[in-house]
Design a protein around this motif. Structure first.
Motif, PDB file in Angstrom:
ATOM      1  N   LYS A  56      -4.777  11.480 -13.022  1.00  0.00           N
ATOM      2  CA  LYS A  56      -4.952  11.211 -11.591  1.00  0.00           C
ATOM      3  C   LYS A  56      -4.053  12.152 -10.792  1.00  0.00           C
ATOM      4  CE  LYS A  56      -4.201   8.334  -7.651  1.00  0.00           C
ATOM      5  NZ  LYS A  56      -3.286   7.408  -6.986  1.00  0.00           N
TER       6      LYS A  56
ATOM      7  N   GLY B 224      -6.457  10.324  -5.572  1.00  0.00           N
ATOM      8  CA  GLY B 224      -6.149   9.355  -4.530  1.00  0.00           C
ATOM      9  C   GLY B 224      -6.806   9.771  -3.221  1.00  0.00           C
ATOM     10  N   ALA B 225      -6.574   8.976  -2.187  1.00  0.00           N
ATOM     11  CA  ALA B 225      -7.274   9.200  -0.924  1.00  0.00           C
ATOM     12  C   ALA B 225      -6.425   9.952   0.102  1.00  0.00           C
ATOM     13  CB  ALA B 225      -7.717   7.863  -0.342  1.00  0.00           C
TER      14      ALA B 225
ATOM     15  N   HIS C 124      -6.316   6.385   3.530  1.00  0.00           N
ATOM     16  CA  HIS C 124      -5.352   5.329   3.877  1.00  0.00           C
ATOM     17  C   HIS C 124      -5.335   4.985   5.365  1.00  0.00           C
ATOM     18  CE1 HIS C 124      -3.637   4.478  -0.069  1.00  0.00           C
ATOM     19  NE2 HIS C 124      -4.031   5.720  -0.331  1.00  0.00           N
TER      20      HIS C 124
ATOM     21  N   GLY D  90      -6.998   4.610  -6.901  1.00  0.00           N
ATOM     22  CA  GLY D  90      -7.137   5.580  -7.978  1.00  0.00           C
ATOM     23  C   GLY D  90      -6.374   5.111  -9.214  1.00  0.00           C
TER      24      GLY D  90
ATOM     25  N   THR E  77      -2.485   0.732  -0.729  1.00  0.00           N
ATOM     26  CA  THR E  77      -2.522   0.321  -2.130  1.00  0.00           C
ATOM     27  C   THR E  77      -1.132   0.215  -2.754  1.00  0.00           C
ATOM     28  OG1 THR E  77      -2.997   2.631  -2.615  1.00  0.00           O
ATOM     29  CG2 THR E  77      -4.859   1.112  -2.651  1.00  0.00           C
TER      30      THR E  77
END
Ligand code: IP8
Length: 257
Positions: free
Chosen positions: A14, A54-55, A60, A153, A208
Motif C-alpha cells: 500500500k 490511500g486517498a 479525506h 486502504g 480513517t
C-alpha cells in the motif's frame, strides 16, 4: 474463497495518500512521486503484486463533508475524487509499460452489520494470472444500515494479504516507521508493544485514523494469520524497490504477532 491458483509468491503493497498527494490541498497529486514509484515497481518486477493506495487529498476532505451531510452527492464526489487519483496511479504504471487495472471498492465491497464484505477475489486472481497489477484504493462503500461508510486502504491490505496468503506485505507511508517516545524508529513491533506504547508516526489523522489504527490492523494480521508487515517510508527514493526485493537495509518497522 481462500484458495487461489496463482503461481509464485504474492506481495501486497500500500502506498499512503500522504505520499501520493499533498494533504494540505484539495485534489493535489504528487505526479513526480507517482511516476517514481511506478518506475520502482517496474524495476523490481515483482511476480504477483496487489497494489493498494490511500486517498489523501482525493478522498479525506471529501469524505469528511459526506460524513457530516450524509448526502448521496457528497458520497459520489468522494468516490469520483479517489477514482481520479487511482487513474493517475494506473496510468503512470501503464506509461512505464506495466500492465495494471483499476479496482474500485464501491463496486465490489459493502458493509453489512458493521462487517466489511469483499467481493474482489476473482478480479484480483484473474488480473494476477495475466501479469496485471490490480490497483485498489480506499473508497466510500454502501452500508446496509446507514448510507455509506469508508473502507480504508489499510483494511484492503489486510483483506488481500489474508485472502491471497501474501508472503510480503508493506505499508509505504511518509515517515520511516513507528517511533518510540524518544523519536527513534521501532524496528520490531509486537502485540505487547502496541498495548504499552504510545504509538506515534505520520502526522496525519484523518477519517480513517492515524498510525495507531494502522498498527492495530497490522498486529491483527500478524497475530491471526501469521503474516508480518513492514511500515516504511515510500516518500524516500528506492525504498519501494528495496521493499519489493526484500533488501535487508530497508529502514522500517516490522509488525509481528
Ligand atoms: O486513505 C480512505 O482511505 P485511506 C478512503 O487508505 C476515503 O485511509 C474515501 C477517505
Amino acid at each position: 474463497m481462500n484458495k487461489h491458483s496463482i503461481a509464485g509468491e504474492i506481495y501486497v503493497l500500500k502506498i499512503g495518500g500522504s505520499v501520493l498527494t499533498d494533504k494540505g490541498e484539495i485534489r493535489k497529486a504528487r505526479k513526480a512521486t507517482i511516476k517514481r514509484i511506478s518506475k520502482e515497481i517496474v524495476q523490481a518486477a515483482p511476480k504477483n503484486l496487489i497494489l493498494v493506495h490511500g486517498a489523501g487529498s482525493f478522498g479525506h476532505p471529501q469524505a469528511k463533508v459526506y460524513l457530516k451531510s450524509r448526502e448521496l452527492k457528497d458520497a459520489l464526489i468522494t468516490h469520483e475524487a479517489v477514482k481520479e487519483l487511482n487513474w493517475l496511479v494506473v496510468s503512470a504504471l501503464t506509461d512505464c509499460g506495466q500492465k495494471a487495472i483499476p479496482l474500485h471498492p464501491l463496486s465490489a465491497v459493502v458493509s453489512k452489520g458493521g462487517k466489511i464484505v469483499y467481493k474482489l477475489n476473482d478480479q484480483i486472481e484473474l488480473a494476477l494470472k495475466q501479469g496485471i497489477i490490480p490497483v485498489l484504493h480506499g473508497d466510500i462503500i454502501l452500508d446496509d444500515e446507514d448510507g455509506f461508510c469508508i473502507v480504508s486502504g489499510d483494511q484492503l491490505v489486510v483483506y488481500a494479504a489474508k485472502e491471497f496468503k501474501a508472503s510480503r506485505v508493506g505499508l509505504g507511508t511518509d515517515v520511516d516507521g513507528v517511533f518510540d517516545d524518544s523519536g527513534v524508529v521501532i524496528r520490531n513491533l509486537t502485540l505487547q508493544d502496541v498495548e504499552k506504547q504510545n504509538i506515534k508516526g505520520s502526522e496525519h489523522v484523518d477519517v480513517t485514523g492515524g498510525m495507531k489504527e494502522k498498527v492495530e490492523l497490522l498486529v491483527q494480521l500478524a497475530a491471526r494469520y501469521k503474516i508480518r508487515a513492514v511500515l516504511f517510508n515510500a516518500a524516500e527514493e528506492s525504498n519501494v524497490v528495496k521493499f519489493l526485493r526484500g533488501d535487508d537495509d530497508l529502514v522500517g518497522t516490522v509488525v509481528t504477532g
